[in-house]
Design a protein around this motif. Structure first.
Motif, short mmCIF file in Angstrom:
data_model
loop_
_atom_site.label_atom_id
_atom_site.label_comp_id
_atom_site.label_asym_id
_atom_site.label_seq_id
_atom_site.Cartn_x
_atom_site.Cartn_y
_atom_site.Cartn_z
N MET A 179 0.79 -1.38 -0.18
CA MET A 179 -0.06 -0.11 -0.05
C MET A 179 0.79 1.14 0.08
O MET A 179 1.78 1.30 0.72
CB MET A 179 -1.10 -0.02 1.18
CG MET A 179 -1.82 -1.44 1.29
SD MET A 179 -2.79 -1.20 2.61
CE MET A 179 -4.03 -0.02 2.53
N VAL A 180 0.49 2.34 -1.11
CA VAL A 180 1.34 3.58 -0.98
C VAL A 180 0.41 4.55 -0.83
O VAL A 180 -0.68 4.55 -1.43
CB VAL A 180 1.95 3.44 -2.43
CG1 VAL A 180 2.80 5.03 -2.62
CG2 VAL A 180 2.88 2.41 -2.53
N SER A 181 0.79 5.41 0.16
CA SER A 181 -0.15 6.69 0.58
C SER A 181 0.71 7.84 0.36
O SER A 181 2.06 7.75 0.68
CB SER A 181 -0.62 6.55 2.12
OG SER A 181 -1.21 5.15 2.07
N ALA A 182 -0.13 9.03 -0.10
CA ALA A 182 0.61 10.27 -0.29
C ALA A 182 -0.37 11.52 -0.52
O ALA A 182 -1.39 10.99 -1.39
CB ALA A 182 1.63 10.15 -1.47
N ALA A 183 -0.30 12.42 0.17
CA ALA A 183 -1.16 13.48 -0.26
C ALA A 183 -2.65 13.05 -0.17
O ALA A 183 -3.44 13.60 -1.19
CB ALA A 183 -0.61 14.20 -1.46
N GLY A 184 -3.22 12.35 0.59
CA GLY A 184 -4.38 11.99 0.92
C GLY A 184 -4.87 11.03 -0.44
O GLY A 184 -5.93 10.58 -0.26
N ASP A 185 -4.19 10.49 -1.22
CA ASP A 185 -4.38 9.41 -1.93
C ASP A 185 -3.60 8.20 -1.66
O ASP A 185 -2.77 8.00 -0.91
CB ASP A 185 -3.88 9.64 -3.44
CG ASP A 185 -4.29 8.92 -4.53
OD1 ASP A 185 -5.24 8.46 -4.45
OD2 ASP A 185 -3.56 8.72 -5.56
N GLU A 186 -4.36 6.99 -1.96
CA GLU A 186 -3.72 5.80 -1.46
C GLU A 186 -4.08 4.61 -2.56
O GLU A 186 -5.17 4.84 -3.25
CB GLU A 186 -4.50 4.99 -0.26
CG GLU A 186 -3.95 3.87 0.08
CD GLU A 186 -4.36 3.45 1.59
OE1 GLU A 186 -3.71 3.76 2.58
OE2 GLU A 186 -5.37 2.68 1.49
N VAL A 187 -3.16 3.83 -2.90
CA VAL A 187 -3.24 2.70 -4.10
C VAL A 187 -2.80 1.30 -3.46
O VAL A 187 -1.56 1.36 -2.53
CB VAL A 187 -2.59 2.94 -5.17
CG1 VAL A 187 -3.40 4.03 -6.08
CG2 VAL A 187 -1.31 3.49 -5.01
N SER A 188 -3.21 0.35 -3.64
CA SER A 188 -2.62 -0.95 -3.44
C SER A 188 -2.45 -1.81 -4.51
O SER A 188 -2.93 -1.48 -5.46
CB SER A 188 -3.62 -1.80 -2.35
OG SER A 188 -4.80 -1.94 -2.85
N ASP A 189 -1.45 -2.56 -4.45
CA ASP A 189 -0.78 -3.37 -5.41
C ASP A 189 -0.39 -4.66 -4.81
O ASP A 189 -0.11 -4.92 -3.60
CB ASP A 189 0.35 -2.78 -6.12
CG ASP A 189 0.50 -3.27 -7.80
OD1 ASP A 189 -0.15 -4.34 -8.15
OD2 ASP A 189 1.17 -2.68 -8.32
N LYS A 190 -0.39 -5.84 -5.79
CA LYS A 190 0.22 -7.03 -5.23
C LYS A 190 1.70 -7.18 -6.07
O LYS A 190 1.69 -7.41 -7.13
CB LYS A 190 -0.61 -8.28 -5.61
CG LYS A 190 -1.94 -8.47 -4.77
CD LYS A 190 -2.86 -9.61 -5.11
CE LYS A 190 -3.94 -9.69 -4.37
NZ LYS A 190 -4.73 -10.97 -4.33
N ILE A 191 2.80 -7.47 -5.17
CA ILE A 191 4.02 -7.27 -5.75
C ILE A 191 4.69 -8.44 -5.34
O ILE A 191 4.86 -8.94 -4.07
CB ILE A 191 4.70 -5.81 -5.32
CG1 ILE A 191 3.92 -4.87 -6.11
CG2 ILE A 191 6.20 -5.83 -5.61
CD1 ILE A 191 4.36 -3.24 -5.65
#
Length: 615
Positions: free
Chosen positions: A292-304
């Motif tokens: 999970m990556v979060s920045a500036a009120g945004d968040e995305v998740s990925d399977k890595i």
């Protein structure tokens, strides 16, 4: 060097020949309105909806332009175009398989989709995203041109002004032109069918004003030839659109109870950290972690998945250990339905066929496949060679062609640079040797390494047949620059008979791993005669018996093979009326999904190689 790479990454959009925004990666993690489904269309072989009768591009507000409404304002207004449900196509999907009259069509088709839209947040930004359109796409929304993209197999997106969107009756039009061109990538001559249309997903994507546009989170290579440390280093970067220096950024991996806090250094922020208790990704254990990556009120998740890959001396090392690649080439096509492959179901069909053959690797030929393929390969533990369609005789002396190839290379890498399965970026296939060509291809290799220094870069090279007595030499000058020396050979199909393999040996002057990226012979399923009869299953079976016997004499840098090809596939170059009928019959499976006799020869060879190399 790292600073140069970061600068190139930030300016990557300048490489593109298209007027488009930089690509948003991991689009599946975004809030989006799907625009898949039924689209109305107009067939326009003369491009009447784009040019006037003097062959000048129509003005944006011209009522005769097919990107404008087909509804007359009053009874006196003349309209010579119209969209109607009687003429509709499914998106995603090629047009060739959907209507009989499109079977051999190459040209322009206008697609139109109406949709309603309600903005949940007036502060959001919007992008129109296309997984792929073959080949040129001109995109219009409510009469305004958003942009143009060239390239049939890579994703692209355009920024959509919020003021352009309406609550009711948005009028989205895409002019799709799949005509082949001498100065295009691929060029005029290919051995696969040129499926036209909007062949992958279309989405209207919603993001905050400041959002995570792209990121690379990968294992840093250990010392050359060494396995990753018990607590390996992770490196990469995060690109946040409209980021402010000092903004907080966080990366978390819940399964590992890991969280890392960073401070933005601008739009692009480097990252370096260690990951304890990490299980490495491999074909035997294709472990994926939710990141999970979060920045500036945004968040995305990925399977890595986390792994290292490198060419070291005469070997290919995965996580520091030698591997043998039991491969197969795959076209992005579902032969049973004579159409382009798209989506997870199709990806699983093709990759599970490869696994049944005994493969741990696939060469995705000769263009980037649907993102579902690379994500499925991640989860199934299948190594991937991913390639741009620099195929045969590209116009290597034209700078515009090089720019198009670089654009497609950038888009391929940007979409998939976090996919553990991909171990090879390929910059082309069977390109004829000349200094101009070598300079062109070397430029692509350099660019690939600038975009991604964590993977091998290769191409299918040319062979000097008969350079020495009974020895064929892979001495293509491009071999100096690739990490993996790969070559295509068809001993016994194109010239001679398969028994010439008995006295043939192979060598290369390059002290690098050696890989056979294609070999094969045609065999029509169900046609049986004897091993000397061309196009029967017995000839194809004999071919692979002689090939696999020859492989036992390969030099010690031989690291794998990817025969041509998994399934029979449609090709306009194959016109024998008895055995081909517009199909290339080199598949291990036929066009109905039946295994041919050659399948079992390769399956047995791969079983032997698996026992030898997989401990």
């Amino acid at each position: 060097m790292k600073k140069l790479f970061l600068l190139i990454t930030l300016l990557a959009g300048a490489v593109c020949v298209q007027a488009q925004d930089s690509l948003i990666s991991n689009i599946g993690a975004r809030k989006a309105l799907s625009l898949n489904g039924k689209w109305q269309y107009i067939v326009d072989p003369y491009e009447t909806g784009f040019y006037d009768y003097r062959y000048k591009e129509l003005a944006e507000n011209n009522g005769d332009a097919y990107w404008n409404t087909d509804i007359p304002r009053n009874k006196t207004e003349k309209k010579e175009h119209g969209y109607n449900d009687k003429y509709s196509l499914q998106v995603p999907g090629d047009w060739n398989h959907q209507k009989p009259e499109f079977l051999y069509y190459e040209g322009t088709v206008w697609y139109k989709k109406s949709f309603d839209f309600h903005a949940a947040d007036t502060k959001s930004r919007y992008y129109l995203y296309f997984g792929a359109v073959n080949y040129r796409a001109d995109v219009y929304l409510n009469g305004k041109k958003l942009g143009m993209h060239i390239g049939g197999f890579t994703p692209f997106n355009f920024s959509v002004p919020a003021s352009l969107l309406k609550e009711k009756g948005n009028f989205l039009v895409v002019k799709v032109d799949n005509k082949r061109g001498a100065d295009e990538v691929p060029t005029l001559n290919t051995d696969w069918w040129n499926y036209g249309g909007i062949t992958r997903d279309v989405k209207l994507v919603e993001v905050p004003q400041s959002f995570i546009q792209d990121y690379v989170i990968q294992l840093k290579r250990a010392e050359p030839g060494k396995a990753p440390l018990a607590t390996p280093d992770v490196s990469g970067w995060i690109k946040v659109r409209n980021a402010k220096t000092g903004d907080p950024i966080s990366i978390s991996i819940p399964e590992l109870n890991f969280k890392k806090q960073l401070t933005a250094t601008g739009e692009l922020t480097e990252l370096n950290f260690k990951l304890p208790k990490l299980q490495l990704w491999s074909p035997q254990t294709p472990k994926l972690y939710k990141v999970m990556v979060s920045a500036a009120g945004d968040e995305v998740s990925d399977k890595i998945g986390f792994r290292t890959i490198e060419a070291f001396g005469k070997q290919v090392l995965l996580n520091g250990k030698p591997i043998f690649m039991r491969g197969i080439c795959i076209h992005g096509e579902i032969p049973q339905e004579v159409r382009r492959a798209v989506g997870q179901k199709d990806a699983l069909q093709l990759l599970n066929q490869a696994k049944e053959l005994g493969c741990n690797m696939v060469r995705l030929a000769h263009y980037p496949h649907d993102e579902a393929m690379t994500r499925a390969a991640d989860s199934l533990g299948i190594l991937v060679w991913s390639e741009i369609p620099v195929y045969w005789t590209i116009n290597f002396g034209n700078p515009a062609v090089l720019a198009k190839a670089k654009a497609q290379l950038q888009e391929m890498i940007t979409r998939d640079h976090n996919r553990a399965s991909i171990i090879i970026w390929s910059v082309g296939n069977e390109t004829p040797i000349s200094q101009t060509r070598t300079d062109f291809m070397h430029s692509l290799i350099t660019r690939a390494k600038e975009f991604d220094g964590t993977r091998m870069v290769s191409a299918a090279l040319e062979v000097n047949y008969g350079a020495l007595k009974n020895v064929n030499v892979v001495d293509d000058p491009l071999g100096e620059f690739v990490d993996l020396v790969a070559f295509n050979e068809y001993l016994g199909w194109y010239g001679g008979l398969p028994d010439q393999c008995r006295t043939t040996n192979w060598s290369t002057p390059y002290n690098k791993p050696l890989f056979i990226s294609e070999t094969g012979a045609e065999g029509k399923s169900g046609f049986h005669a004897d091993s000397l009869t061309r196009f029967d299953e017995e000839f194809q079976e004999w071919y692979f018996k002689e090939q696999t016997d020859m492989l036992k004499r390969m030099p010690d840098n031989y690291v794998g093979i990817a025969p041509w090809v998994l399934n029979d596939f449609r090709s306009p170059k194959r016109n024998n009326p008895l055995y081909q009928e517009g199909w290339n019959r080199k598949g291990m499976y036929d066009d109905k999904g039946n295994k041919k006799k050659a399948f079992y020869i390769m399956q047995a060879y791969y079983k032997e190689m698996k026992q030898k190399y997989d401990h």
